[in-house]
Write an enzyme that holds these catalytic residues in place. Structure first.
Site, PDB file in Angstrom:
ATOM      1  N   ASN A 184       0.801  -1.232   0.000  1.00 48.43           N
ATOM      2  CA  ASN A 184       0.000   0.000   0.000  1.00 48.43           C
ATOM      3  C   ASN A 184       0.833   1.281   0.000  1.00 48.43           C
ATOM      4  OD1 ASN A 184       0.920   0.299   2.670  1.00 48.43           O
ATOM      5  ND2 ASN A 184      -0.871  -0.732   3.511  1.00 48.43           N
ATOM      6  N   LYS A 185       2.135   1.159  -0.215  1.00 52.78           N
ATOM      7  CA  LYS A 185       2.989   2.338  -0.143  1.00 52.78           C
ATOM      8  C   LYS A 185       2.936   3.162  -1.440  1.00 52.78           C
ATOM      9  CE  LYS A 185       4.639   1.821   4.039  1.00 52.78           C
ATOM     10  NZ  LYS A 185       3.836   0.700   4.544  1.00 52.78           N
TER      11      LYS A 185
END
Length: 735
Positions: A184-185
């Site tokens: 999710n970065k």
């Protein structure tokens, strides 16, 4: 109107370009660490403004290796904030060092030089500075403030693309800067991490350490076959923490798309800010959340919990119910047992206040402006208005016990099995056994441990007791003694067991005593064998009574510090024996006598339910106490709000996927309580049909089971009680 599809808080933005890059590497025949990784490292270095970048398998590994090469050893101390992911602190623990937690600034949610200096000691070896949410802390100011010899490690897991206050990119400070490429970065390769640094020798050592400390890695051996003859000599302990070309291929595409990603994230943040700024009560956003220097990995909002009727957790669960993937970053580490080491947690007032009110809203480059506007609408609906004073007034109106709170249940009931060995005439178990709900289940021992640990962590001062009961007979569970032992040793609260007494023998009694159990409650329901046979179709009072007398005798002989209660469900077939029951068991040495009222098992016993409904005099229906007092874990692993439910109409959540605390503070429970207070059961038909509310005892109407728990170690008592899981008494739910 809630969304039709779920909007996660953060999803990667992958395109056909990433897919093509992966295919290209797959077709190359080399998927491990090799030319793609080298190229990715070179491109990353140029992007962040550092001469060297070393890619590894996670940011956790990056933090660990950075502390290692900075000379952190066992016995050293590493200062870091408490409001962070556990990897920040665990990297120090892996090396035998101790994380020392500092407080944070109330506006940035990051550490400051002043707060770090307050924790500096003779053993301080390093400071891990977290760029929380994507807002870079002032590393130059921190360096100027620290004494010589204290290393700075930057936890930039949230901060890829961020800039320091001086305008330079995060990673260009000259300190070891650790990035994350988790799913999710801002830059995602599924997983992975990297270390940016200036020192060429340290970079070379990191490259060696990430692959077992081998002097020559696999790609070099592949390029130069003769090196196989001298490439295996080890001089220090290394690790398996390398990156792969499959990941690097994705990363190179993601890196080239960062400008577009950053623009989307900034647009989302601006929509949030404009939409939330006007809300009342006013929300606090992280400082500089729309500035160009902020990476906006997270969009963080503090709720004004003191002026809201709903709790923070209720708001989060309500948003999730509306398909908005709000979440919480993070639970403060300094309060967790792993880091306390048995000591009282340090006081970090700002951290604790922020952690108790913070919410993360969805933020990713895959979102649209329409998504963001809908999030704003749902936040407005979920936060709502009102004051907590109204909820307090409701409790006072009905005389709720002072021990009841909206933070955590007072009573936690653990229903350990569906299997029983009796058939009681007032119990719905025979119908339950032939229904689609029955499977002869035993509660998973791991869920019991999770429950006990949660009571320990969040129930202190709130939870009065854990009660082990069942839809059958508790002692049937093969792990019941281990479960009791764990609860007694770890929960920090009173632990009780309800049984029908049929399986008690000397060996089992000794195990119960050895567990340290505080109270054993045996439900008997009769004085004479004839009456017992009438209310328990497969029971033998002579056998059961002998078992209970043996229990009382062993308690006296061994001096066991456990209270023994005997209970009696008053019903037409045994009402004539109530007085004799109390007299007999007082003479035998029982600590407490419990007389319970007859219930319909929340409508599960139709004849009793009809009788109770026929007795309805049309008066105002008072709320049931359960939504304010207790929660139950069923053998199938569900959390339920009604301990008398035989038809699974009160299931709230799968406990393996949530926590008691989150459920107890949820919007569901708020609505359930409101339904009871207003007599509006349109959303809670299960409660609406239940006729047992008239049997509920309120403060001033006699003692309750909770009063028994409070007093049983002080003096023997006679308790008239309406409470018991799954019917009138534990044995009532057995075959």
């Amino acid at each position: 109107m809630p969304r039709d599809d779920y909007l996660p808080f953060g999803t990667p933005a992958f395109s056909e370009q990433e897919i093509e890059a992966v295919v290209r590497v797959l077709r190359s025949g080399w998927v491990g660490m090799g030319p793609e990784t080298i190229a990715f490292e070179r491109e990353l270095a140029a992007y962040v403004g550092a001469p060297h970048v070393v890619a590894v398998n996670s940011c956790t590994s990056a933090l660990f290796l950075s502390l290692l090469v900075s000379g952190v050893r066992a016995g050293d101390e590493v200062i870091c904030p408490s409001l962070t992911w556990c990897s920040t602190a665990n990297a120090a623990l892996y090396l035998g060092a101790r994380p020392v937690f500092c407080d944070i600034d109330a506006e940035t949610f990051c550490l400051t030089p002043r707060l770090v200096l307050a924790k500096i000691g003779p053993r301080t070896k390093a400071v891990t500075a977290v760029h929380f949410g994507g807002l870079a802390t002032d590393i130059a100011a921190l360096k100027d403030a620290l004494p010589p010899g204290v290393a700075i490690i930057e936890d930039a897991a949230h901060a890829f693309g961020a800039r320091y206050p001086n305008g330079q990119p995060v990673g260009s400070s000259g300190h070891l800067s650790c990035f994350s490429f988790y799913a999710n970065k801002n830059l995602s390769t599924g997983d992975g991490g990297a270390i940016a640094l200036f020192d060429a020798e340290v970079a070379a050592r990191l490259r060696s350490l990430r692959q077992h400390a081998l002097p020559i890695d696999a790609w070099q051996r592949f390029q130069h076959p003769t090196t196989i003859l001298y490439s295996n000599e080890l001089t220090e302990l290394g690790y398996k923490m390398n990156y792969t070309d499959l990941q690097a291929a994705i990363g190179r595409v993601q890196l080239a798309r960062q400008e577009g990603f950053a623009a989307t994230r900034r647009e989302i943040a601006q929509i949030y800010r404009e939409g939330l700024d006007h809300m009342q009560p006013r929300l606090q956003l992280q400082k500089n959340c729309t500035d160009s220097a902020h990476a906006r990995h997270l969009f963080l909002v503090r709720l004004p919990v003191e002026s809201m009727k709903r709790s923070r957790d209720e708001v989060v669960l309500e948003l999730r119910a509306r398909n908005i993937g709000a979440t919480i970053h993070y639970a403060p580490l300094h309060t967790m047992p792993l880091y306390c080491d048995g000591a009282r947690p340090a006081s970090l007032p700002v951290t604790e206040a922020v952690a108790g009110s913070i919410v993360t809203l969805p933020m990713s480059a895959s979102m649209s402006a329409a998504d963001a506007r809908q999030v704003v609408e749902e936040v407005e609906a979920a936060v709502g208005g009102g004051s907590r004073s109204a909820a307090r007034k409701d409790r006072q109106t009905y005389g709720f016990y002072d021990r009841l709170t909206a933070e955590f249940p007072s009573q936690v009931i653990v229903d350990v099995t569906e299997i029983c060995n009796l058939a009681c005439i007032h119990c719905p178990h025979p119908q339950f056994k032939v229904s689609e709900h029955y499977a002869g289940r035993y509660l998973d021992e791991g869920l019991n441990r999770k429950l006990v640990d949660e009571v320990r962590d969040f129930g202190a001062g709130k939870t009065q007791f854990i009660r082990y009961s069942s839809s059958g007979e508790t002692l049937v569970h093969p792990k019941i003694y281990d479960m009791l032992q764990y609860a007694v040793d770890r929960s920090g609260v009173f632990v009780t067991l309800t049984t029908n007494g049929t399986l008690l023998n000397e060996k089992r009694i000794a195990k119960l005593f050895a567990s340290g159990l505080h109270l054993i409650d045996i439900s008997l329901d009769a004085v004479t064998p004839e009456t017992y046979a009438a209310v328990r179709l497969h029971g033998d009072l002579e056998v059961t009574r002998a078992n209970v007398l043996k229990l009382l005798g062993m308690k006296r002989r061994l001096g066991a510090p456990v209270s023994i209660a005997v209970s009696f469900v008053e019903q037409p077939q045994n009402a004539h024996e109530v007085q004799d029951f109390g007299r007999y068991w007082r003479e035998q040495g029982a600590d407490s006598i419990v007389i319970r009222r007859l219930h319909s098992a929340a409508g599960g016993a139709p004849q009793i339910a009809e009788q109770l409904r026929a007795e309805d005099d049309g008066g105002v229906r008072r709320p049931c106490l359960y939504p304010w007092e207790r929660i139950l874990l069923s053998p199938r692993g569900d959390l339920t709000f009604c301990p008398q439910d035989w038809i699974h109409g009160s299931i709230v959540a799968d406990y393996s996927r949530t926590t008691i605390r989150a459920v107890w503070q949820s919007e569901f429970y708020r609505r359930l309580r409101q339904a009871h207070l207003t007599n509006d059961y349109s959303c809670h038909g299960f409660c609406g049909q239940c006729p047992d509310w008239k049997q509920t005892r309120w403060p001033g109407q006699g003692s309750s089971y909770a009063d028994l728990v409070q007093d049983c170690l002080v003096t023997p008592s006679v308790v008239e009680n309406d409470e018991h899981p799954h019917g009138m008494a534990a044995e009532a739910v057995e075959e």
